[in-house]
Design a protein around this motif. Structure first.
Motif, PDB file in Angstrom:
ATOM      1  N   LYS A  81      36.352 -62.885 -37.882  1.00 21.66           N
ATOM      2  CA  LYS A  81      34.753 -63.093 -38.023  1.00 21.66           C
ATOM      3  C   LYS A  81      34.164 -63.480 -36.566  1.00 21.66           C
ATOM      4  CE  LYS A  81      34.157 -63.224 -42.527  1.00 21.66           C
ATOM      5  NZ  LYS A  81      33.398 -62.002 -43.211  1.00 21.66           N
ATOM      6  N   HIS A  82      35.088 -64.304 -35.579  1.00 21.14           N
ATOM      7  CA  HIS A  82      34.473 -64.380 -34.421  1.00 21.14           C
ATOM      8  C   HIS A  82      34.801 -63.040 -33.614  1.00 21.14           C
ATOM      9  CE1 HIS A  82      34.055 -66.313 -30.538  1.00 21.14           C
ATOM     10  NE2 HIS A  82      34.922 -65.609 -30.073  1.00 21.14           N
ATOM     11  N   ALA A  83      35.782 -62.339 -33.523  1.00 20.24           N
ATOM     12  CA  ALA A  83      35.724 -60.745 -33.032  1.00 20.24           C
ATOM     13  C   ALA A  83      34.573 -59.965 -33.354  1.00 20.24           C
ATOM     14  CB  ALA A  83      37.205 -60.444 -33.111  1.00 20.24           C
ATOM     15  N   PHE A  84      34.364 -60.026 -34.850  1.00 20.66           N
ATOM     16  CA  PHE A  84      33.227 -59.221 -35.324  1.00 20.66           C
ATOM     17  C   PHE A  84      31.846 -59.724 -34.667  1.00 20.66           C
ATOM     18  CE2 PHE A  84      29.732 -58.627 -38.317  1.00 20.66           C
ATOM     19  CZ  PHE A  84      29.876 -57.335 -38.325  1.00 20.66           C
ATOM     20  N   GLY A  85      31.794 -61.048 -34.684  1.00 21.86           N
ATOM     21  CA  GLY A  85      30.513 -61.403 -33.777  1.00 21.86           C
ATOM     22  C   GLY A  85      30.478 -60.977 -32.499  1.00 21.86           C
ATOM     23  N   GLU A  86      31.488 -61.014 -31.702  1.00 23.02           N
ATOM     24  CA  GLU A  86      31.457 -60.812 -30.424  1.00 23.02           C
ATOM     25  C   GLU A  86      31.232 -59.066 -30.147  1.00 23.02           C
ATOM     26  OE1 GLU A  86      35.372 -61.988 -28.881  1.00 23.02           O
ATOM     27  OE2 GLU A  86      34.472 -63.300 -27.594  1.00 23.02           O
ATOM     28  N   LEU A  87      31.595 -58.290 -31.205  1.00 21.32           N
ATOM     29  CA  LEU A  87      31.349 -56.994 -30.991  1.00 21.32           C
ATOM     30  C   LEU A  87      30.047 -56.636 -31.309  1.00 21.32           C
ATOM     31  CD1 LEU A  87      34.654 -55.543 -32.850  1.00 21.32           C
ATOM     32  CD2 LEU A  87      33.860 -55.010 -30.464  1.00 21.32           C
ATOM     33  N   LYS A  88      29.487 -57.325 -32.405  1.00 21.10           N
ATOM     34  CA  LYS A  88      27.990 -57.091 -32.621  1.00 21.10           C
ATOM     35  C   LYS A  88      27.177 -57.808 -31.627  1.00 21.10           C
ATOM     36  CE  LYS A  88      26.700 -55.324 -35.788  1.00 21.10           C
ATOM     37  NZ  LYS A  88      26.430 -54.072 -35.795  1.00 21.10           N
ATOM     38  N   GLU A  89      27.400 -58.762 -30.895  1.00 21.44           N
ATOM     39  CA  GLU A  89      26.459 -59.400 -29.944  1.00 21.44           C
ATOM     40  C   GLU A  89      26.478 -58.284 -28.811  1.00 21.44           C
ATOM     41  OE1 GLU A  89      27.102 -63.044 -26.929  1.00 21.44           O
ATOM     42  OE2 GLU A  89      27.198 -63.778 -29.148  1.00 21.44           O
ATOM     43  N   LYS A  90      27.681 -57.702 -28.642  1.00 23.80           N
ATOM     44  CA  LYS A  90      27.631 -56.519 -27.299  1.00 23.80           C
ATOM     45  C   LYS A  90      26.942 -55.414 -27.907  1.00 23.80           C
ATOM     46  CE  LYS A  90      31.306 -57.102 -24.298  1.00 23.80           C
ATOM     47  NZ  LYS A  90      30.822 -57.374 -22.649  1.00 23.80           N
ATOM     48  N   GLY A  91      26.789 -55.174 -29.021  1.00 18.89           N
ATOM     49  CA  GLY A  91      25.882 -54.181 -29.539  1.00 18.89           C
ATOM     50  C   GLY A  91      26.611 -53.105 -30.031  1.00 18.89           C
ATOM     51  N   PHE A  92      27.906 -53.268 -30.546  1.00 17.54           N
ATOM     52  CA  PHE A  92      28.733 -52.270 -31.176  1.00 17.54           C
ATOM     53  C   PHE A  92      28.386 -52.061 -32.802  1.00 17.54           C
ATOM     54  CE2 PHE A  92      31.558 -52.791 -27.559  1.00 17.54           C
ATOM     55  CZ  PHE A  92      32.012 -51.655 -27.153  1.00 17.54           C
ATOM     56  N   THR A  93      28.577 -50.724 -33.171  1.00 20.49           N
ATOM     57  CA  THR A  93      28.455 -50.452 -34.660  1.00 20.49           C
ATOM     58  C   THR A  93      29.999 -50.736 -34.951  1.00 20.49           C
ATOM     59  OG1 THR A  93      26.826 -48.848 -34.573  1.00 20.49           O
ATOM     60  CG2 THR A  93      28.428 -48.548 -36.183  1.00 20.49           C
ATOM     61  N   VAL A  94      30.309 -51.600 -35.954  1.00 21.96           N
ATOM     62  CA  VAL A  94      31.920 -51.701 -36.258  1.00 21.96           C
ATOM     63  C   VAL A  94      32.136 -50.949 -37.623  1.00 21.96           C
ATOM     64  CG1 VAL A  94      33.585 -53.471 -36.777  1.00 21.96           C
ATOM     65  CG2 VAL A  94      31.507 -53.971 -34.839  1.00 21.96           C
ATOM     66  N   ARG A  95      32.872 -49.989 -37.416  1.00 22.92           N
ATOM     67  CA  ARG A  95      32.874 -49.214 -38.616  1.00 22.92           C
ATOM     68  C   ARG A  95      33.873 -49.868 -39.844  1.00 22.92           C
ATOM     69  NH1 ARG A  95      34.488 -43.272 -36.313  1.00 22.92           N
ATOM     70  NH2 ARG A  95      32.853 -43.104 -34.787  1.00 22.92           N
ATOM     71  N   ASN A  96      33.792 -49.284 -40.897  1.00 22.71           N
ATOM     72  CA  ASN A  96      34.653 -49.605 -42.022  1.00 22.71           C
ATOM     73  C   ASN A  96      35.780 -48.580 -42.144  1.00 22.71           C
ATOM     74  OD1 ASN A  96      33.146 -51.904 -43.348  1.00 22.71           O
ATOM     75  ND2 ASN A  96      31.921 -50.735 -44.091  1.00 22.71           N
ATOM     76  N   PHE A  97      36.894 -48.947 -42.519  1.00 20.53           N
ATOM     77  CA  PHE A  97      37.896 -47.892 -42.835  1.00 20.53           C
ATOM     78  C   PHE A  97      38.403 -48.108 -44.183  1.00 20.53           C
ATOM     79  CE2 PHE A  97      42.348 -46.810 -43.773  1.00 20.53           C
ATOM     80  CZ  PHE A  97      42.468 -45.520 -43.505  1.00 20.53           C
TER      81      PHE A  97
END
Length: 133
Positions: A81-97
């Protein structure tokens, strides 16, 4: 339909290697490299691709890549969850697999989920973000 951006995998351990194999075998996504927090960078490459410290990623990188969250079994959900939050904060789209053997009967999926072999997501289910199933 526009083609997908290549991906940058967040993770640089055995689980990230496994996720890369899934992506290579079951998708047409290109993998351009890996990223982790600087404290976890062990070298400048992982699996023969660039390993970029997360704090060095720029707005241009966000525009160039989507991300895949590959923080796995040995990490707690809080780390994911923390890593996801960091990615989103930076602006990344985080894909589902979604593995091809996963039976997924819902359209209610958040971002950054990994749905692996022989799993079932039932009708009417709602799945949030950054889950590993």
């Amino acid at each position: 339909m526009a083609s997908l951006k290549p991906v940058l995998i967040f993770g640089a351990g055995s689980f990230a290697s496994l996720v890369a194999k899934y992506i290579e075998r079951f998708t047409d996504w290109g993998i351009d490299g890996y990223t982790v927090d600087r404290a976890y960078c062990q070298g400048v490459q992982f699996n023969g691709r660039p390993l970029i410290p997360f704090d060095e990623l720029t707005r241009q990188d966000v525009e160039r890549w989507d991300a895949v969250l590959a923080v796995g079994y040995s990490s707690s959900g809080n780390v994911r969850k923390h890593a996801f939050g960091e990615l989103k904060e930076k602006g990344f789209t985080v894909r589902n697999f979604v593995h091809p053997t996963c039976e997924c009967y819902t359209d209610e999926l958040g971002e950054g989920n990994l749905l692996l072999e022989n799993t079932v997501i039932g009708f009417g289910a709602t799945l949030g973000n950054a889950n590993l199933i």
